[in-house]
Design an enzyme around this catalytic site. Structure first.
Site, PDB file in Angstrom:
ATOM      1  CE  LYS A  20      -1.012   1.808   3.884  1.00  0.00           C
ATOM      2  NZ  LYS A  20      -1.509   2.075   5.238  1.00  0.00           N
ATOM      3  N   GLY A  90      -5.099   7.230   5.518  1.00  0.00           N
ATOM      4  CA  GLY A  90      -4.191   8.218   6.139  1.00  0.00           C
ATOM      5  C   GLY A  90      -3.200   8.757   5.126  1.00  0.00           C
ATOM      6  NE  ARG A 118      -5.436   7.652  11.168  1.00  0.00           N
ATOM      7  CZ  ARG A 118      -4.848   6.861  10.270  1.00  0.00           C
ATOM      8  NH1 ARG A 118      -5.571   6.266   9.325  1.00  0.00           N
ATOM      9  NH2 ARG A 118      -3.547   6.667  10.304  1.00  0.00           N
ATOM     10  CB  SER A 163       1.837  10.435  11.842  1.00  0.00           C
ATOM     11  OG  SER A 163       1.815   9.927  10.526  1.00  0.00           O
ATOM     12  CG  ASP A 306       1.040  -0.200  10.128  1.00  0.00           C
ATOM     13  OD1 ASP A 306       0.686   0.573  11.033  1.00  0.00           O
ATOM     14  OD2 ASP A 306       1.004   0.101   8.919  1.00  0.00           O
ATOM     15  NE  ARG A 378      -1.803  -2.280   9.018  1.00  0.00           N
ATOM     16  CZ  ARG A 378      -1.566  -2.828   7.820  1.00  0.00           C
ATOM     17  NH1 ARG A 378      -1.586  -4.143   7.678  1.00  0.00           N
ATOM     18  NH2 ARG A 378      -1.302  -2.078   6.773  1.00  0.00           N
ATOM     19  CE  LYS A 403      -7.395   2.575   6.163  1.00  0.00           C
ATOM     20  NZ  LYS A 403      -5.955   2.809   6.235  1.00  0.00           N
TER      21      LYS A 403
HETATM   22  O1  LIG Z   1       3.849   6.292   5.167  1.00  0.00           O
HETATM   23  C1  LIG Z   1       3.155   5.266   5.146  1.00  0.00           C
HETATM   24  O2  LIG Z   1       2.852   4.705   4.088  1.00  0.00           O
HETATM   25  C2  LIG Z   1       2.699   4.693   6.426  1.00  0.00           C
HETATM   26  C3  LIG Z   1       3.276   5.094   7.613  1.00  0.00           C
HETATM   27  C4  LIG Z   1       2.878   4.540   8.923  1.00  0.00           C
HETATM   28  O3  LIG Z   1       2.124   5.515   9.607  1.00  0.00           O
HETATM   29  P1  LIG Z   1       2.717   6.467  10.808  1.00  0.00           P
HETATM   30  O4  LIG Z   1       3.885   7.190  10.276  1.00  0.00           O
HETATM   31  O5  LIG Z   1       1.550   7.350  11.104  1.00  0.00           O
HETATM   32  O6  LIG Z   1       3.083   5.556  11.944  1.00  0.00           O
HETATM   33  C5  LIG Z   1       2.033   3.274   8.782  1.00  0.00           C
HETATM   34  O7  LIG Z   1       1.404   2.993  10.003  1.00  0.00           O
HETATM   35  C6  LIG Z   1       0.994   3.398   7.696  1.00  0.00           C
HETATM   36  O8  LIG Z   1       0.259   2.202   7.570  1.00  0.00           O
HETATM   37  C7  LIG Z   1       1.631   3.684   6.367  1.00  0.00           C
HETATM   38  C1  LIG Z   2      -2.157   2.960   9.738  1.00  0.00           C
HETATM   39  C2  LIG Z   2      -2.529   2.441   8.579  1.00  0.00           C
HETATM   40  O1  LIG Z   2      -3.010   3.101   7.519  1.00  0.00           O
HETATM   41  P1  LIG Z   2      -3.031   4.653   7.106  1.00  0.00           P
HETATM   42  O2  LIG Z   2      -2.334   5.452   8.187  1.00  0.00           O
HETATM   43  O3  LIG Z   2      -2.289   4.722   5.824  1.00  0.00           O
HETATM   44  O4  LIG Z   2      -4.481   4.987   6.984  1.00  0.00           O
HETATM   45  C3  LIG Z   2      -2.443   0.978   8.350  1.00  0.00           C
HETATM   46  O5  LIG Z   2      -2.594   0.544   7.187  1.00  0.00           O
HETATM   47  O6  LIG Z   2      -2.220   0.215   9.308  1.00  0.00           O
END
Ligand SMILES: O=C(O)C1=C[C@@H](OP(=O)(O)O)[C@@H](O)[C@H](O)C1
Ligand SMILES: C=C(OP(=O)(O)O)C(=O)O
Length: 421
Positions: A20, A90, A118, A163, A306, A378, A403
């Site tokens: 992803k 996110g 969030r 994050s 994750d 998850r 997702k």
């Molecule tokens: O940059 C990315 O693709 C991601 C960063 C991580 O988030 P955080 O940086 O908020 O921990 C991870 O948990 C998310 O699933 C994907």
């Molecule tokens: C935190 C996750 O997703 P995102 O922050 O990209 O929504 C995830 O895939 O576990």
């Protein structure tokens, strides 16, 4: 020669869909690049389709060709007005507003209730500092209104303790800014995702460096399109690796090996602490369960948060307590993941202690329970692995796996169906 008492289990090959994080980064890079980019084996799931659709709303053409995606790069940042739906993703909410702010005109970013809850403020504050007019929603995040007139670049201090996605968002669009962007970062979590971001930016021709003070610097100059094969998703692979460790079987994930861009592949090092045998080669990664899970260790999973739920959900079946720390930011994802794991394990009769950034799971015999998924893919996938050993574990929302892996339940059944008891 003494024959081994334990016959070697036959290794099964898992079909893990694309990453992803790589798919969505490459979509953005390809959209901003001059020329076409081909994504080979991208992930097709709710998060990546939301990202792709959002790019279409920003005026970028994406052609679907079999399983591949071809992005017709515009060579510049987008022009508004545009209304962008981020769904639950996110990555969309943290990456795309920077791209839009580097363009011109008005943009409105919206998302699901879960995504709206969030945080976004470190990013909105950074965008305001770089020259955008930003109007966040009542909770400080989405819906986010942006009046864009290009981004200046220059020097920026960023708090990344909740994050890493804010920093990735800023870096990805930095080559579209007027001046070089120099960022000093405080409290970075999920560090390997930044290495992934920089590696992919370089694949598209960007110049990224670290200065003497440890600040990241990106030069202006845009991107050039390319062709890129998306490797399997390492966070998704954690479920089949854990299932192999738990059921005493052997699973290999081809094309996810030593050259991987994903920090979450390091989950296999954590599984090795439970006694599983792990082999990572150029061609892929294999995990073989060797007997009952060993506990009695504590591990920092802040870089790979994750995957902490994958470990925590199977931890009751280990022979001693397992503690995970460094995961406070996991409370700010699709669900409060520490709370969600603790709540479900306690409902199954397992002793759990949790703190702001940690959790300890004690050994026990989980009883059948319906898992409260909190719409978190998850949580659903992690407890499905425990369900291979605990009959009667069911999910209140099995479809939320869409997702990141719509075919999850079928693949788990294909690989481990006859192991379930
Ligand atoms: O940059 C990315 O693709 C991601 C960063 C991580 O988030 P955080 O940086 O908020 O921990 C991870 O948990 C998310 O699933 C994907
Ligand atoms: C935190 C996750 O997703 P995102 O922050 O990209 O929504 C995830 O895939 O576990």
């Amino acid at each position: 020669m003494v024959a081994s008492l334990r016959p070697e289990p036959a290794t099964r090959s898992a079909r893990i869909p694309g990453s992803k994080s790589i798919t969505n980064r490459v979509l953005l890079l390809a959209a901003a690049a001059a020329g076409r980019t081909r994504l080979v084996d991208p992930l097709e799931s709710e998060d990546t389709v939301a990202f792709r659709t959002a790019l279409t709303a920003l005026g970028v053409d994406v052609t679907l060709d079999g399983g591949d995606w071809e992005v017709h790069g515009t060579g510049r940042a987008p022009s508004g007005p545009a209304r962008i739906w981020c769904a639950d993703a996110g990555t969309a909410a943290r990456f795309l507003p920077v791209l839009a702010a580097a363009g011109e005109g008005e943009f409105l970013f919206e998302g699901s209730e879960q995504l709206t809850a969030r945080p976004l403020h470190p990013l909105t504050e950074a965008l305001a500092e770089l020259g955008a007019e930003v109007e966040p929603g009542a909770g400080g995040g989405l819906p986010l209104r942006l009046q864009a007139r290009g981004l200046r670049g220059g020097e920026l201090a960023l708090d990344s303790s909740t994050s890493s996605q804010y920093l990735t968002g800023l870096l990805l669009s930095a080559p579209l800014m007027r001046e070089p962007l120099t960022v000093s970062v405080a409290g970075l979590v999920s560090r390997p995702y930044i290495a992934m971001t920089i590696a992919l930016m370089r694949r598209f021709g960007a110049q990224v460096s670290t200065d003497r003070d440890g600040r990241l610097r990106v030069e202006p100059g845009g991107y050039a399109g390319t062709r890129i094969r998306i490797e399997p998703d390492a966070s998704t692979a954690s479920y089949v690796f854990a299932a192999a460790a738990l059921t005493g079987t052997s699973v290999t994930v081809p094309h996810l090996g030593t050259g991987s861009l994903q920090g979450d592949l390091r989950f296999v090092e954590v599984l090795a602490k439970t006694g599983a045998r792990v082999e990572v080669t150029e061609d892929g990664t294999t995990v073989t369960g060797t007997g009952p899970l060993r506990g009695g260790f504590e591990v920092d999973m802040g870089d790979i948060s994750d995957t902490f739920m994958t470990l925590a959900a199977i931890a009751p079946l280990a022979d001693a307590p397992i503690t995970v720390h460094g995961i406070g930011h996991a409370r700010l994802k699709e669900s409060d993941r520490i709370a969600a794991i603790a709540e479900n394990l306690r409902a199954a009769g397992i002793r759990v202690e949790d703190g702001p950034d940690r959790i300890t799971v004690h050994p026990g015999r989980p009883r059948p329970v319906t898992i409260a998924c909190h719409r978190d893919h998850r949580i659903a996938m992690a407890f499905s692995v425990l369900g291979l050993r605990v009959p009667g574990i069911t999910l209140d929302d099995p479809h939320c796996v869409g997702k990141t892996f719509p075919g999850f339940h079928q693949e788990l059944r294909r690989l481990f169906g006859e192991q379930a008891r």
